[in-house]
Scaffold this motif. Structure first.
Motif, PDB file in Angstrom:
ATOM      1  N   HIS A  23       0.828  -1.214   0.000  1.00  0.00           N
ATOM      2  CA  HIS A  23       0.000   0.000   0.000  1.00  0.00           C
ATOM      3  C   HIS A  23       0.858   1.257   0.000  1.00  0.00           C
ATOM      4  O   HIS A  23       0.533   2.242  -0.665  1.00  0.00           O
ATOM      5  CB  HIS A  23      -0.962  -0.015   1.185  1.00  0.00           C
ATOM      6  N   ASP A  26       2.072   1.716  -3.528  1.00  0.00           N
ATOM      7  CA  ASP A  26       0.985   2.069  -4.448  1.00  0.00           C
ATOM      8  C   ASP A  26       0.460   3.475  -4.169  1.00  0.00           C
ATOM      9  O   ASP A  26      -0.083   4.130  -5.065  1.00  0.00           O
ATOM     10  CB  ASP A  26      -0.157   1.047  -4.344  1.00  0.00           C
ATOM     11  N   ARG A  87      -0.031  -0.823  -9.037  1.00  0.00           N
ATOM     12  CA  ARG A  87      -0.870  -1.684  -8.191  1.00  0.00           C
ATOM     13  C   ARG A  87      -0.125  -2.994  -7.979  1.00  0.00           C
ATOM     14  O   ARG A  87       0.123  -3.747  -8.913  1.00  0.00           O
ATOM     15  CB  ARG A  87      -2.205  -1.926  -8.927  1.00  0.00           C
TER      16      ARG A  87
ATOM     17  N   ASN B 109      -6.220  -4.253  -2.601  1.00  0.00           N
ATOM     18  CA  ASN B 109      -5.907  -4.120  -4.023  1.00  0.00           C
ATOM     19  C   ASN B 109      -6.703  -5.143  -4.819  1.00  0.00           C
ATOM     20  O   ASN B 109      -6.984  -6.242  -4.339  1.00  0.00           O
ATOM     21  CB  ASN B 109      -4.411  -4.338  -4.268  1.00  0.00           C
ATOM     22  N   ARG B 128      -8.326  -0.283  -6.346  1.00  0.00           N
ATOM     23  CA  ARG B 128      -8.377  -0.488  -4.910  1.00  0.00           C
ATOM     24  C   ARG B 128      -9.815  -0.418  -4.419  1.00  0.00           C
ATOM     25  O   ARG B 128     -10.610   0.358  -4.919  1.00  0.00           O
ATOM     26  CB  ARG B 128      -7.556   0.623  -4.240  1.00  0.00           C
TER      27      ARG B 128
END
Lengths: 162, 162, 162
Positions: A23, A26, A87, B109, B128
């Motif tokens: 996370h 991303d 991602r 994700n 997401r």
């Protein structure tokens, strides 16, 4: 069938570490990225082919947390590149039995999907994490993280860490 | 290192919810889809760009479970489109510490792979989930689910919910 | 909310089985592959379309562990094909309530990413595992594994098991 509570807690802690890592990248929270590593860490991105041949060539290689922080500054300040979304998909966490006090060995599969403006989503890379985790204070951190990529990547197409 | 049994049970329950959701959509069991939500839910699909700019535009927006059910009827009865297979890949469930009685915040994700007849498998979307879960009777349900997509999607290429 | 310790241990054991399976195949440790199955196992790879129509056609079908071992020998000794890297992404393990002593039914989504030399990474297949697991001595093994693929595959493009 019995499984110690301690093993289970460690497993969940490892899963959470991998989740946070994905996370943070991303979200492009790059300044947080070195915090996942120990001061004397090794972080490298190597091709599957070079790794299998035992060649030391790496697309990115940082031998301390300070070098990771330098890398972040470089990305933030000097590079020019098109905006993109990344991602991470991470699965199949393989946690080796904790054989020693030196840490825990973990491997995981990953794919990073990249979307450039006005283009379809593409697979930037697919590969594997080969990691050693150690406890550093209260937290688990990466003593070493080797990102082995299957994907043939033009070196300058890789801007952000994997 | 100790982790309450209750935390663990909640975590497993959340993982099972996300798993069921993915399988229901991949099986095209659309009539089951609204059952994952509370009566007063919010479900929306928004682009990463619009979300970052704070724009309220959404590709799909349903403000109650009844609207979700209407959407299912629309898909079933009126739309014409080529048969396809969908496959959700969901990873990196990030469960925020349950700070309040209002629910649990979770992010994850996702990628949705689409296969049209006689064509190769493509990435329909990557993005997401940003969710709030609440307990509704015995079950955990989505109080809100925001699907933020990285992928530039032609609006009419999105037929099914994400 | 309470969840038996035994259920949890089983769940973790299943996750580890799926993780090991993915790593063994991605490492091309093919000789290990039959060991995931019972002696009288069924392993098959079928298209989504044929499965939905109830057609018995399969791209690969092995009706015992011995046949799996034969398949490995065939791959190792007789086939000619370009070197490649494979990467399994497995998610959304759906474990059915263990209703009987006959085993546990599990489904999971999967995608296999393939990288050929000097080519970009592509989606070789996307689909679902539909499995029955049984206890065989100390280990959980596949009594049957059906790989349902969404992806339109030219039969001779599939060399390795999924």
């Amino acid at each position: 069938m019995a499984r110690a509570q301690q093993d289970l807690a460690l497993r969940l802690e490892i899963e959470e570490l991998y989740t946070e890592y994905a996370h943070v990248l991303d979200n492009f929270e790059l300044e947080q990225w070195p915090e996942f590593f120990t001061d004397d860490c090794l972080y490298q991105i190597v091709s599957r082919e070079n790794r299998e041949r035992g060649l030391p060539l790496a697309l990115m290689r940082c031998e301390s947390k300070a070098m990771l922080a330098d890398r972040v500054v470089t990305i933030r300040q000097t590079q020019m590149f098109a905006p993109r979304a990344l991602r991470h998909l991470v699965s199949s966490l393989r946690i080796a039995p904790p054989a020693s006090a030196d840490g825990v060995d973990v491997q995981a599969n990953n794919a990073v999907l990249q979307t450039l403006v006005d283009d379809e989503t593409r697979i930037l890379s697919a590969g594997r994490y080969i990691d050693r985790l150690v406890r550093d204070g209260d937290a688990l951190k990466f003593k070493s993280r080797t990102c082995v990529y299957d994907t043939v990547m033009v070196p300058n197409s890789l801007i952000y860490p994997l």
